[in-house]
Every structure is written in C-alpha cells, then in structure tokens.
Design a protein around this motif. Structure first.
Motif, mmCIF file in Angstrom:
data_model
loop_
_atom_site.group_PDB
_atom_site.id
_atom_site.type_symbol
_atom_site.label_atom_id
_atom_site.label_comp_id
_atom_site.label_asym_id
_atom_site.label_seq_id
_atom_site.Cartn_x
_atom_site.Cartn_y
_atom_site.Cartn_z
ATOM 1 N N ARG A 1 0.818 -1.221 0.000
ATOM 2 C CA ARG A 1 0.000 0.000 0.000
ATOM 3 C C ARG A 1 0.847 1.265 0.000
ATOM 4 O O ARG A 1 0.314 2.370 -0.147
ATOM 5 C CB ARG A 1 -0.934 -0.015 1.210
ATOM 6 C CG ARG A 1 -2.039 -1.086 1.112
ATOM 7 C CD ARG A 1 -2.843 -1.175 2.381
ATOM 8 N NE ARG A 1 -2.006 -1.597 3.518
ATOM 9 C CZ ARG A 1 -2.466 -1.786 4.753
ATOM 10 N NH1 ARG A 1 -3.763 -1.599 5.005
ATOM 11 N NH2 ARG A 1 -1.650 -2.175 5.705
ATOM 12 N N ARG B 1 0.101 -11.537 -4.463
ATOM 13 C CA ARG B 1 -1.192 -11.835 -3.838
ATOM 14 C C ARG B 1 -1.531 -10.797 -2.775
ATOM 15 O O ARG B 1 -2.675 -10.356 -2.647
ATOM 16 C CB ARG B 1 -1.155 -13.237 -3.200
ATOM 17 C CG ARG B 1 -1.037 -14.386 -4.189
ATOM 18 C CD ARG B 1 -1.283 -15.704 -3.477
ATOM 19 N NE ARG B 1 -1.039 -16.857 -4.338
ATOM 20 C CZ ARG B 1 0.099 -17.528 -4.377
ATOM 21 N NH1 ARG B 1 1.124 -17.157 -3.606
ATOM 22 N NH2 ARG B 1 0.239 -18.567 -5.180
ATOM 23 N N GLN B 2 -0.514 -10.393 -2.008
ATOM 24 C CA GLN B 2 -0.728 -9.394 -0.968
ATOM 25 C C GLN B 2 -1.159 -8.060 -1.573
ATOM 26 O O GLN B 2 -2.043 -7.379 -1.033
ATOM 27 C CB GLN B 2 0.558 -9.207 -0.150
ATOM 28 C CG GLN B 2 0.410 -8.256 1.029
ATOM 29 C CD GLN B 2 1.725 -8.054 1.763
ATOM 30 O OE1 GLN B 2 2.724 -8.716 1.477
ATOM 31 N NE2 GLN B 2 1.730 -7.138 2.718
ATOM 32 N N VAL C 1 -2.786 -7.598 -4.406
ATOM 33 C CA VAL C 1 -4.163 -7.736 -4.874
ATOM 34 C C VAL C 1 -5.127 -7.678 -3.696
ATOM 35 O O VAL C 1 -6.160 -6.993 -3.751
ATOM 36 C CB VAL C 1 -4.334 -9.056 -5.653
ATOM 37 C CG1 VAL C 1 -5.797 -9.296 -5.988
ATOM 38 C CG2 VAL C 1 -3.498 -9.018 -6.930
ATOM 39 N N ALA C 2 -4.793 -8.387 -2.618
ATOM 40 C CA ALA C 2 -5.645 -8.382 -1.431
ATOM 41 C C ALA C 2 -5.749 -6.993 -0.821
ATOM 42 O O ALA C 2 -6.776 -6.644 -0.221
ATOM 43 C CB ALA C 2 -5.106 -9.375 -0.395
ATOM 44 N N SER C 3 -4.702 -6.185 -0.977
ATOM 45 C CA SER C 3 -4.686 -4.826 -0.435
ATOM 46 C C SER C 3 -5.293 -3.819 -1.406
ATOM 47 O O SER C 3 -5.273 -2.615 -1.135
ATOM 48 C CB SER C 3 -3.251 -4.411 -0.101
ATOM 49 O OG SER C 3 -2.664 -5.297 0.842
ATOM 50 N N GLN C 4 -5.814 -4.317 -2.523
ATOM 51 C CA GLN C 4 -6.455 -3.490 -3.551
ATOM 52 C C GLN C 4 -5.485 -2.460 -4.148
ATOM 53 O O GLN C 4 -5.876 -1.343 -4.487
ATOM 54 C CB GLN C 4 -7.701 -2.804 -2.993
ATOM 55 C CG GLN C 4 -8.775 -3.797 -2.562
ATOM 56 C CD GLN C 4 -10.060 -3.116 -2.110
ATOM 57 O OE1 GLN C 4 -10.030 -2.029 -1.550
ATOM 58 N NE2 GLN C 4 -11.186 -3.764 -2.374
#
Length: 342
Positions: free
Chosen positions: A88, A115-116, A118-121
C-alpha cells in the motif's frame, strides 16, 4: 567548476511533490532489460525538470525478498532497493516477468507479494511476460491481456481461460493492466504519468525521447513495403514478424498460420491479397536476402549459410539463390572479391 556541471544553468533545489507517482517494481529472474529500462527511464525523465533525475514527481523502487543481484536475461544484474513490505506504500505494483524458458525459478515470496498487493487493492500491472505470472496466480481468468504476438499461442496453451490481445500496447481489464514490453513499456509509463502527474509532464518526456527522431526512423523502417509490416491486416503483419524472427529456423507455413490464428489456406489468401506472394515464397525471399548478405559479407561456408538461413541443405540454397540472383553463392562471392560488389 565540475566538468559534468552545466555551464548554462545550475540545478534548482529539490522540493517535495504533494502526490508523486509511487511505483513498486518486481523484476523476475531473467527479466528483459529493454522493457524495464524503457519503463524506468520514462519515470526518471518525468520525475524532475530537464534531466536532473531526482525522484520528485515519480518515485520507484526495485523490490525483492533479499538484496542479492537479480540477473537479467542478458546477464546484467540489478540490485533491489527495498525488501518486500507493505504494497500500500505504492500506487501500483509492476510485475515484470522474465524469459519463459529461463531456468531460475520465481521465489515463493515474489508470488506471495503479488497476492498481498491484490488483497490490499493495490493496482497490479503485468509487464513483458509478467502476465504469465499473473495468469499463474489465477488473476487473469476470463480477462483480456496484452501479450507479444509471438507469445499468444503459449498463453492460450498454458492458460486457456485468458484472452490474449496482440494489437494493443496497453490493456486494462478487471482492474489489471498489462503491457507486452519492449518499446510499448513507454506507452505504459506515459499512461501512468499522465494519470498521476498530468499530460504536460508526460508530453515533456515524450518530447525529450523523440528529440533525436529515432522513433521516426523506426516507424519508417517498419513501413518499408519489403517487410510487409505496414499491412493493414494485423494477421499478415504478425505472420511477417514471425517469419523475420524465424529466418534461421526450420518451420512451416502451417506453423506460422497457427500462431496468428488462421488456417494455412486463409493465410495464403491474405498474403496473396496484401503482399502479392504466397507465404512460402515470401518467407523464402526473406531467407534468401539473409543468405545473400552472408555470402557477400562473411567467410562462412555455403553449407553453413544454408543451415543458418533455414534451407534444408546447400543444394536447396544454391538452387533458389541462382534463380533469384542469377549466380551461385560461390560465384557471387568471387565476383565480390574481385570487383567489390556490395
């Protein structure tokens, strides 16, 4: 005065931008240097005035799970600037893939960080062959993605649920951005700079890059009728590009047709329509042109030239060479040595 300091103007003090473009870059082992350098250098030139290279409007970090060198496909290494942390901190994470036949595996931590993100947008971008890593993680299922035309078949074979796009420099779909790399990396960087820093800053860099007119020369080269790359039908242009890539390899017209998504019969029709030659004839002329250059400019044997230019044997080369240039390769070489033919 330092010899490297401009005698015309001094460097203005650096200042902080309210909202710089912040880019985290993941370079996979065996990454392609051209794509990455084009992308980063556009950010560098956009980040400051003139060519001072300070990270004011744009900021970028090369990230990895350790600080060991990451080797490019040409053997030149880069040192990661930061370790994986919180994605982020960045506006986007650029996943820059390596050559598909590379032997160095992509670390699990590399994939976990994607992946992290993507999960954090956080916006994720696939550059060069980074799309293959995103597809491997299931992030491109059912989505369109930009790939180099020579890799479209491999993408479809490995990930049939992904829709490869070969005629666009940048594709946005499902929150994922993709770019096939090469000089198209400049298009990608220009879009990011425009979005975050404004059109004027992107135009400033484009003007700087185009000032030497090098791109104009490349466009003119691509437009040469002999290459067939200016054809309005992208399938024909891609077929010619593949033929140029594979001049020194054995192959069939059926192979080329399959790679561009048509039947051999349809490709033959398209070549006759646009280039006034069959695919086999056109490809053979490309091979003969390469062989002609080697006959004139090298000391390789005719057998070696035949092999390197994709002919089945020296007799095959000599037959077509004589029909095209009205002399055997050996005869032409002797004439060149005696009277200086070029």
């Amino acid at each position: 005065m330092n010899q490297l300091t401009s005698p015309i103007t001094s460097i203005k003090p650096a200042f902080e931008s309210d909202s710089p473009l912040r880019v985290g870059i993941l370079a996979a082992p065996d990454f392609t240097l051209l794509s990455l350098s084009c992308f980063i250098d556009f950010l560098r030139l956009s980040s400051d005035e003139r060519d001072y290279s300070r990270q004011i409007y744009c900021h970028w970090d090369l990230l990895f799970d350790n600080t060991d060198p990451i080797y490019s496909s040409c053997g030149i290494p880069l040192i990661p600037r930061r370790l994986f942390g919180d994605p982020r901190e960045y506006d986007c994470i650029v996943v820059h893939g390596g050559i598909l036949h590379g032997t160095t595996p992509v670390p699990d931590a590399y994939l976990a960080f994607i992946r992290q993100a993507v999960a954090s947008q956080v916006r994720v971008i696939g550059l060069c062959t980074g799309q293959f890593l995103l597809a491997r993680l299931g992030l491109l299922t059912g989505l369109r993605c930009a790939v180099h035309f020579s890799l479209a078949e491999e993408m479809q074979a490995l990930y049939p649920d992904v829709i490869p796009v070969t005629d666009q420099p940048v594709v946005h779909d499902g929150g994922i951005t993709t770019c096939p790399g090469g000089l198209a990396s400049i298009n990608l960087a220009a879009q990011l700079v425009t979005e975050k820093c404004g059109q004027i800053r992107a135009d400033k860099t484009l003007h700087y890059l185009l000032a030497d007119r090098g791109f104009d020369e490349m466009r003119e080269r691509k437009q040469e009728g002999e290459l067939g790359l200016k054809c309005s039908d992208q399938r024909v242009a891609n077929a010619v590009g593949l033929m140029l890539q594979r001049i020194h390899e054995s192959g069939t017209v059926a192979d080329i047709a399959k790679l561009v998504g048509v039947t051999e019969r349809e490709l033959t029709r398209l070549f006759n329509q646009y280039l006034r030659a069959s695919p086999a004839m056109y490809w053979r002329q490309l091979r003969l042109k390469a062989a002609h250059w080697q006959v004139i400019n090298s000391s390789r044997s005719i057998t070696q030239i035949a092999y390197e230019c994709g002919f089945t044997d020296s007799s095959h080369l000599i037959y077509w060479f004589k029909r095209t240039y009205h002399a055997t390769p050996s005869r032409l070489r002797k004439l060149r040595q005696t009277v200086g033919i070029h």
